[in-house]
Design a protein around this motif. Structure first.
Motif, PDB file in Angstrom:
ATOM      1  N   VAL A 116       0.811  -1.221   0.000  1.00 20.55           N
ATOM      2  CA  VAL A 116       0.000   0.000   0.000  1.00 20.55           C
ATOM      3  C   VAL A 116       0.842   1.268   0.000  1.00 20.55           C
ATOM      4  O   VAL A 116       0.347   2.332  -0.379  1.00 20.55           O
ATOM      5  N   SER A 117       2.125   1.170   0.392  1.00 26.90           N
ATOM      6  CA  SER A 117       2.903   2.408   0.518  1.00 26.90           C
ATOM      7  C   SER A 117       4.028   2.552  -0.493  1.00 26.90           C
ATOM      8  O   SER A 117       4.478   3.679  -0.755  1.00 26.90           O
ATOM      9  N   ARG A 118       4.527   1.441  -1.077  1.00 28.77           N
ATOM     10  CA  ARG A 118       5.727   1.534  -1.900  1.00 28.77           C
ATOM     11  C   ARG A 118       5.562   1.016  -3.324  1.00 28.77           C
ATOM     12  O   ARG A 118       6.462   1.176  -4.137  1.00 28.77           O
ATOM     13  N   ARG A 119       4.476   0.370  -3.638  1.00 28.67           N
ATOM     14  CA  ARG A 119       4.334  -0.250  -4.952  1.00 28.67           C
ATOM     15  C   ARG A 119       3.545   0.592  -5.954  1.00 28.67           C
ATOM     16  O   ARG A 119       3.389   0.201  -7.105  1.00 28.67           O
ATOM     17  N   GLY A 120       3.032   1.730  -5.530  1.00 29.28           N
ATOM     18  CA  GLY A 120       2.272   2.577  -6.444  1.00 29.28           C
ATOM     19  C   GLY A 120       1.009   1.907  -6.952  1.00 29.28           C
ATOM     20  O   GLY A 120       0.586   2.152  -8.088  1.00 29.28           O
ATOM     21  N   LEU A 121       0.387   1.065  -6.123  1.00 33.87           N
ATOM     22  CA  LEU A 121      -0.820   0.357  -6.554  1.00 33.87           C
ATOM     23  C   LEU A 121      -1.955   1.336  -6.824  1.00 33.87           C
ATOM     24  O   LEU A 121      -2.061   2.400  -6.202  1.00 33.87           O
ATOM     25  N   ARG A 122      -2.799   0.941  -7.756  1.00 32.17           N
ATOM     26  CA  ARG A 122      -3.983   1.725  -8.103  1.00 32.17           C
ATOM     27  C   ARG A 122      -5.221   0.861  -7.879  1.00 32.17           C
ATOM     28  O   ARG A 122      -5.131  -0.353  -7.720  1.00 32.17           O
ATOM     29  N   THR A 123      -6.372   1.513  -7.848  1.00 33.14           N
ATOM     30  CA  THR A 123      -7.605   0.735  -7.852  1.00 33.14           C
ATOM     31  C   THR A 123      -7.713   0.071  -9.225  1.00 33.14           C
ATOM     32  O   THR A 123      -7.224   0.621 -10.217  1.00 33.14           O
ATOM     33  N   PRO A 124      -8.283  -1.133  -9.328  1.00 33.33           N
ATOM     34  CA  PRO A 124      -9.020  -1.849  -8.283  1.00 33.33           C
ATOM     35  C   PRO A 124      -8.174  -2.843  -7.495  1.00 33.33           C
ATOM     36  O   PRO A 124      -8.717  -3.817  -6.973  1.00 33.33           O
ATOM     37  N   PHE A 125      -6.846  -2.635  -7.401  1.00 32.21           N
ATOM     38  CA  PHE A 125      -6.039  -3.554  -6.613  1.00 32.21           C
ATOM     39  C   PHE A 125      -6.280  -3.403  -5.117  1.00 32.21           C
ATOM     40  O   PHE A 125      -5.757  -4.185  -4.323  1.00 32.21           O
ATOM     41  N   LEU A 126      -7.086  -2.413  -4.726  1.00 33.57           N
ATOM     42  CA  LEU A 126      -7.488  -2.321  -3.332  1.00 33.57           C
ATOM     43  C   LEU A 126      -8.916  -1.806  -3.251  1.00 33.57           C
ATOM     44  O   LEU A 126      -9.302  -0.888  -3.979  1.00 33.57           O
ATOM     45  N   ARG A 127      -9.693  -2.448  -2.377  1.00 35.89           N
ATOM     46  CA  ARG A 127     -11.006  -1.948  -1.973  1.00 35.89           C
ATOM     47  C   ARG A 127     -10.961  -1.688  -0.479  1.00 35.89           C
ATOM     48  O   ARG A 127     -10.135  -2.263   0.239  1.00 35.89           O
ATOM     49  N   VAL A 128     -11.858  -0.837   0.000  1.00 29.18           N
ATOM     50  CA  VAL A 128     -11.990  -0.590   1.434  1.00 29.18           C
ATOM     51  C   VAL A 128     -13.451  -0.782   1.800  1.00 29.18           C
ATOM     52  O   VAL A 128     -14.352  -0.230   1.136  1.00 29.18           O
ATOM     53  N   ALA A 129     -13.703  -1.592   2.843  1.00 26.44           N
ATOM     54  CA  ALA A 129     -15.071  -1.906   3.247  1.00 26.44           C
ATOM     55  C   ALA A 129     -15.286  -1.523   4.702  1.00 26.44           C
ATOM     56  O   ALA A 129     -14.373  -1.646   5.532  1.00 26.44           O
ATOM     57  N   GLN A 130     -16.503  -1.066   4.995  1.00 25.47           N
ATOM     58  CA  GLN A 130     -16.847  -0.736   6.375  1.00 25.47           C
ATOM     59  C   GLN A 130     -18.348  -0.867   6.549  1.00 25.47           C
ATOM     60  O   GLN A 130     -19.131  -0.462   5.663  1.00 25.47           O
ATOM     61  N   ASP A 131     -18.759  -1.457   7.656  1.00 26.47           N
ATOM     62  CA  ASP A 131     -20.179  -1.640   7.966  1.00 26.47           C
ATOM     63  C   ASP A 131     -20.914  -2.346   6.838  1.00 26.47           C
ATOM     64  O   ASP A 131     -22.044  -1.985   6.482  1.00 26.47           O
ATOM     65  N   GLY A 132     -20.252  -3.341   6.238  1.00 28.12           N
ATOM     66  CA  GLY A 132     -20.901  -4.153   5.220  1.00 28.12           C
ATOM     67  C   GLY A 132     -20.977  -3.534   3.838  1.00 28.12           C
ATOM     68  O   GLY A 132     -21.590  -4.105   2.947  1.00 28.12           O
ATOM     69  N   ALA A 133     -20.357  -2.373   3.648  1.00 30.80           N
ATOM     70  CA  ALA A 133     -20.424  -1.703   2.350  1.00 30.80           C
ATOM     71  C   ALA A 133     -19.023  -1.339   1.880  1.00 30.80           C
ATOM     72  O   ALA A 133     -18.097  -1.165   2.687  1.00 30.80           O
ATOM     73  N   THR A 134     -18.859  -1.199   0.551  1.00 36.44           N
ATOM     74  CA  THR A 134     -17.586  -0.795  -0.035  1.00 36.44           C
ATOM     75  C   THR A 134     -17.527   0.717  -0.151  1.00 36.44           C
ATOM     76  O   THR A 134     -18.465   1.346  -0.675  1.00 36.44           O
ATOM     77  N   LEU A 135     -16.456   1.321   0.322  1.00 38.17           N
ATOM     78  CA  LEU A 135     -16.319   2.780   0.300  1.00 38.17           C
ATOM     79  C   LEU A 135     -15.909   3.250  -1.093  1.00 38.17           C
ATOM     80  O   LEU A 135     -15.208   2.539  -1.821  1.00 38.17           O
ATOM     81  N   PRO A 136     -16.312   4.472  -1.485  1.00 42.76           N
ATOM     82  CA  PRO A 136     -15.883   5.007  -2.786  1.00 42.76           C
ATOM     83  C   PRO A 136     -14.380   5.204  -2.822  1.00 42.76           C
ATOM     84  O   PRO A 136     -13.755   5.591  -1.823  1.00 42.76           O
ATOM     85  N   GLU A 137     -13.772   4.944  -3.974  1.00 41.90           N
ATOM     86  CA  GLU A 137     -12.316   4.982  -4.076  1.00 41.90           C
ATOM     87  C   GLU A 137     -11.744   6.367  -3.828  1.00 41.90           C
ATOM     88  O   GLU A 137     -10.571   6.501  -3.452  1.00 41.90           O
ATOM     89  N   GLN A 138     -12.540   7.414  -4.001  1.00 42.87           N
ATOM     90  CA  GLN A 138     -12.041   8.765  -3.748  1.00 42.87           C
ATOM     91  C   GLN A 138     -11.647   8.973  -2.285  1.00 42.87           C
ATOM     92  O   GLN A 138     -10.884   9.884  -1.961  1.00 42.87           O
ATOM     93  N   ARG A 139     -12.134   8.083  -1.405  1.00 47.36           N
ATOM     94  CA  ARG A 139     -11.828   8.212   0.013  1.00 47.36           C
ATOM     95  C   ARG A 139     -10.400   7.774   0.340  1.00 47.36           C
ATOM     96  O   ARG A 139      -9.873   8.123   1.405  1.00 47.36           O
ATOM     97  N   PHE A 140      -9.759   7.022  -0.554  1.00 45.74           N
ATOM     98  CA  PHE A 140      -8.440   6.468  -0.192  1.00 45.74           C
ATOM     99  C   PHE A 140      -7.442   6.504  -1.342  1.00 45.74           C
ATOM    100  O   PHE A 140      -6.438   5.811  -1.321  1.00 45.74           O
ATOM    101  N   THR A 141      -7.682   7.347  -2.358  1.00 43.06           N
ATOM    102  CA  THR A 141      -6.733   7.503  -3.452  1.00 43.06           C
ATOM    103  C   THR A 141      -6.382   8.975  -3.634  1.00 43.06           C
ATOM    104  O   THR A 141      -7.111   9.866  -3.201  1.00 43.06           O
ATOM    105  N   SER A 142      -5.244   9.210  -4.294  1.00 42.24           N
ATOM    106  CA  SER A 142      -4.822  10.571  -4.594  1.00 42.24           C
ATOM    107  C   SER A 142      -3.833  10.515  -5.747  1.00 42.24           C
ATOM    108  O   SER A 142      -3.500   9.442  -6.250  1.00 42.24           O
ATOM    109  N   SER A 143      -3.326  11.664  -6.147  1.00 38.65           N
ATOM    110  CA  SER A 143      -2.358  11.734  -7.238  1.00 38.65           C
ATOM    111  C   SER A 143      -1.040  11.083  -6.837  1.00 38.65           C
ATOM    112  O   SER A 143      -0.653  11.090  -5.672  1.00 38.65           O
TER     113      SER A 143
END
Length: 408
Positions: free
Chosen positions: A71-98
């Motif tokens: 998550v910190s050194r490989r420059g991964l992009r979505t969809p190589f990561l999802r984030v889930a909370q309370d049974g739902a998937t969070l929008p990618e804008q919550r955990f991505t940036s330039s």
């Protein structure tokens, strides 16, 4: 032994930089206790194997260090990561940036945002690890070969006392490999047995919700080194206990009889393209929306189809499935520069090995033959025969360029 004329075939070499031959038990044996019969449970019932009954734990495949690296050194992009909370998937804008200067990519993972979400109870879902993390790439290749079915791998990293997803079922079988921490799993019988890829749990949302209120079939805690096999369709939900929990979910995309049916009918339709009675036009003035108007022709083509299906050679179905299988799973990684250098420098003493998991097979084609694989297809000529060193060297060169063999 010494190199033979035109390219000697040797056992597959270890990966570049590896200390030697691959050690350890076969992949499936790492997931199922020796006292269990995986064939008896396959597709029918869950199977729990404890760490003490398995040949080794899963620390060599994945770890907390691997999570931070990805998550910190490989420059991964979505969809190589999802984030889930309370049974739902969070929008990618919550955990991505330039990616910053020189990396004009706006959806790279933002580790600070991920740290904040994780602290707040969100689950990190690292997807496609069979493509991004080398130990899991090797393991998944081997497991797919053991099972005969394609596989993929995700990791679920869950904070203490948190649940990533509510009760649901998957449309593929899974092996759950507990890496770190503990996680409580509640397993319930299917509400829709053996679901196909286009039959997700959301199609049976009410039945799933009702079943989730019933007593579970299994209520178990997975600890590091434990493995749980779940056939597709079994309802499940999991909660981390007492600390951060990391587990791998290896999804098995099973070939089904529905797959065979599709290829069988496709082959029959292909044969019917040469049948004049199947190509003839419907009557002048036909109303195709009127059942009575089309009934005679439906009966006629039904008879044609049944006869064509009965005449299909199983070998033709196997060839079609072979093509699908080559696309569904990749061969072992290939060194692009090393491969190009080897192909440019082939001589009579060149030694090569079959690329691991390349799934090479020779098929007839237009009076000749073609070698199909998870690399490129290679046309085979009459000159590609033993006894002619120059012709054999040319064949080895073509096999290297096609990614069928690798330098030994």
């Amino acid at each position: 032994g010494g190199a033979g004329p035109g390219g000697r075939f040797c056992p597959p070499p270890p990966p570049r930089g590896a200390p030697g031959p691959r050690a350890g038990p076969p992949a499936l044996a790492r997931c199922v206790a020796a006292s269990e019969d995986p064939a008896a449970a396959w597709g029918t019932r869950p199977l729990l194997s404890r760490e003490a009954d398995l040949p080794r734990n899963f620390g060599d495949l994945f770890s907390a260090v691997a999570v931070d690296e990805l998550v910190s050194r490989r420059g991964l992009r979505t969809p190589f990561l999802r984030v889930a909370q309370d049974g739902a998937t969070l929008p990618e804008q919550r955990f991505t940036s330039s990616g910053g200067t020189g990396a004009a990519v706006g959806d790279q993972l933002d580790e600070q945002a991920l740290a904040d979400l994780f602290t707040g109870g969100a689950t990190l879902v690292l997807q496609g690890l069979h493509r991004t993390w080398p130990p899991l790439a090797d393991f998944c290749h081997d497991l797919a070969a053991d099972l005969g079915h394609p596989v993929q791998c995700n990791a679920y990293v869950t904070p203490a006392q948190s649940q990533g997803f509510s009760d649901h079922y998957d449309v593929h079988d899974v092996f759950v490999l507990q890496v770190d921490g503990e996680k409580a799993w509640r397993i319930r019988p299917p509400v829709h047995a053996d679901p196909l890829r286009d039959q997700p749990w959301t199609d049976h949302r009410q039945a799933v919700a009702a079943a989730a209120r019933e007593e579970p079939l299994l209520d178990v805690v997975l600890r590091p080194g434990d493995c749980l096999y779940l056939p597709r369709g079994y309802l499940h939900a999991a909660t981390a206990l007492g600390g951060v929990s990391t587990h791998l979910t290896v999804g098995v995309h099973t070939w089904t009889r529905r797959t065979l049916l599709s290829e069988l009918v496709t082959e029959a339709l292909h044969a019917l393209a040469e049948e004049p009675a199947a190509r003839s036009s419907l009557p002048l003035g036909v109303d195709v929306a009127d059942p009575e108007d089309v009934a005679p022709d439906v009966d006629a083509v039904r008879t044609l189809l049944l006869d064509a299906v009965a005449a299909v050679d199983p070998a033709a179905v196997a060839r079609r499935l072979g093509r699908s299988a080559r696309v569904a799973q990749r061969a072992a990684p290939l060194g692009v520069l090393a491969q190009a250098a080897a192909a440019a420098d082939v001589d009579r003493e060149t030694a090569v090995a079959l690329r691991r998991h390349v799934m090479a097979a020779v098929e007839p084609r237009d009076g000749g033959h073609v070698l199909r694989s998870r690399g490129a297809d290679v046309l085979l000529a009459d000159t590609d025969l033993p006894g002619d060193p120059d012709a054999a060297a040319d064949l080895v060169r073509r096999l290297l360029r096609a990614g069928v063999v690798v330098p030994a």
